[in-house]
Design a protein around this motif. Structure first.
Motif, PDB file in Angstrom:
ATOM      1  N   VAL A  68     125.217  89.515  -4.106  1.00 54.61           N
ATOM      2  CA  VAL A  68     125.065  88.141  -3.651  1.00 54.61           C
ATOM      3  C   VAL A  68     125.416  88.115  -2.166  1.00 54.61           C
ATOM      4  O   VAL A  68     126.471  88.615  -1.765  1.00 54.61           O
ATOM      5  CB  VAL A  68     125.986  87.174  -4.435  1.00 54.61           C
ATOM      6  N   VAL A  69     124.526  87.556  -1.363  1.00 52.89           N
ATOM      7  CA  VAL A  69     124.764  87.396   0.068  1.00 52.89           C
ATOM      8  C   VAL A  69     125.151  85.940   0.287  1.00 52.89           C
ATOM      9  O   VAL A  69     124.389  85.034  -0.055  1.00 52.89           O
ATOM     10  CB  VAL A  69     123.503  87.734   0.887  1.00 52.89           C
ATOM     11  N   VAL A  70     126.352  85.722   0.831  1.00 53.01           N
ATOM     12  CA  VAL A  70     126.820  84.362   1.108  1.00 53.01           C
ATOM     13  C   VAL A  70     126.881  84.188   2.620  1.00 53.01           C
ATOM     14  O   VAL A  70     127.476  85.007   3.320  1.00 53.01           O
ATOM     15  CB  VAL A  70     128.198  84.090   0.471  1.00 53.01           C
ATOM     16  N   THR A  71     126.251  83.103   3.098  1.00 52.21           N
ATOM     17  CA  THR A  71     126.163  82.873   4.536  1.00 52.21           C
ATOM     18  C   THR A  71     126.749  81.519   4.924  1.00 52.21           C
ATOM     19  O   THR A  71     126.696  80.561   4.159  1.00 52.21           O
ATOM     20  CB  THR A  71     124.685  82.915   4.988  1.00 52.21           C
ATOM     21  N   HIS A  72     127.300  81.484   6.118  1.00 50.78           N
ATOM     22  CA  HIS A  72     127.733  80.224   6.733  1.00 50.78           C
ATOM     23  C   HIS A  72     127.746  80.425   8.233  1.00 50.78           C
ATOM     24  O   HIS A  72     127.599  81.551   8.721  1.00 50.78           O
ATOM     25  CB  HIS A  72     129.096  79.752   6.191  1.00 50.78           C
ATOM     26  N   GLY A  73     127.905  79.343   8.978  1.00 47.39           N
ATOM     27  CA  GLY A  73     127.886  79.444  10.434  1.00 47.39           C
ATOM     28  C   GLY A  73     126.584  80.084  10.907  1.00 47.39           C
ATOM     29  O   GLY A  73     125.520  79.860  10.344  1.00 47.39           O
ATOM     30  N   ALA A  74     126.692  80.927  11.922  1.00 55.55           N
ATOM     31  CA  ALA A  74     125.513  81.614  12.455  1.00 55.55           C
ATOM     32  C   ALA A  74     124.921  82.600  11.454  1.00 55.55           C
ATOM     33  O   ALA A  74     123.795  83.061  11.636  1.00 55.55           O
ATOM     34  CB  ALA A  74     125.883  82.330  13.746  1.00 55.55           C
ATOM     35  N   GLY A  75     125.653  82.892  10.392  1.00 58.37           N
ATOM     36  CA  GLY A  75     125.159  83.804   9.364  1.00 58.37           C
ATOM     37  C   GLY A  75     123.937  83.300   8.632  1.00 58.37           C
ATOM     38  O   GLY A  75     123.214  84.082   8.016  1.00 58.37           O
ATOM     39  N   ILE A  76     123.667  82.003   8.690  1.00 55.75           N
ATOM     40  CA  ILE A  76     122.491  81.462   7.995  1.00 55.75           C
ATOM     41  C   ILE A  76     121.203  81.689   8.775  1.00 55.75           C
ATOM     42  O   ILE A  76     120.117  81.541   8.224  1.00 55.75           O
ATOM     43  CB  ILE A  76     122.634  79.955   7.670  1.00 55.75           C
ATOM     44  N   ASP A  77     121.305  82.046  10.050  1.00 57.77           N
ATOM     45  CA  ASP A  77     120.141  82.053  10.935  1.00 57.77           C
ATOM     46  C   ASP A  77     118.982  82.920  10.436  1.00 57.77           C
ATOM     47  O   ASP A  77     117.821  82.561  10.606  1.00 57.77           O
ATOM     48  CB  ASP A  77     120.537  82.463  12.349  1.00 57.77           C
TER      49      ASP A  77
END
Length: 150
Positions: A68-77
């Motif tokens: 599972v890859v969880v993204t937030h902040g600039a990680g969603i780009d």
């Protein structure tokens, strides 16, 4: 007589089993098919490009891994429509390929709200969760996922 440390646990375990003492199971980091891993992304396109390579390598070594890859902040780009790596290669193909192999992509709603990004701007494989950091914590604490940050 002193028992070497590495044998101490084995001795205690064997003694507990011999005495019929119930032992508490620790959370499992493995499924029947493979290990459960959360990749945490918050640093933008370069980190996402590394993660894609890491995940491909991970699945080559452990095809049954639950990732599972969880993204937030600039990680969603990298999950936004039209996102490209530094050399200009679109992420869409890699996301689709990995999703087809069972990889899940989760995006922080708090980030979407704070950056005023509509969820319809995300890759179709992405699932919005209330909080990226809370999702990482839940996967680790309640679902037995191990943590990786590429």
């Amino acid at each position: 007589m002193s028992i070497p440390r590495r044998n101490l646990f084995r001795s205690l375990l064997a003694g507990g089993v011999a005495l019929g003492i119930g032992l508490v199971a620790l959370p499992s980091h493995a499924t029947d098919a493979g290990v459960k891993v959360v990749y945490h992304l918050s640093d933008g396109i370069p980190q996402a490009a590394r993660a894609i390579g890491n995940i491909r390598n991970h699945l080559a070594a452990d095809p049954g891994a639950k990732i599972v890859v969880v993204t937030h902040g600039a990680g969603i780009d990298f999950l936004l429509d039209g996102a490209e790596s530094a050399p200009g290669k679109p992420f869409a193909g890699s996301i689709g390929e990995l999703a087809g192999r069972g990889v899940e992509f989760r995006v922080c709603n708090n980030t979407l709200v704070s950056r005023k990004i509509s969820a319809d701007k995300l890759a179709m494989e992405a699932k919005v969760v209330p909080s990226g950091v809370a999702e990482v914590a839940k996967l680790q604490a309640k679902e037995g996922f191990v943590y990786l940050r590429p």
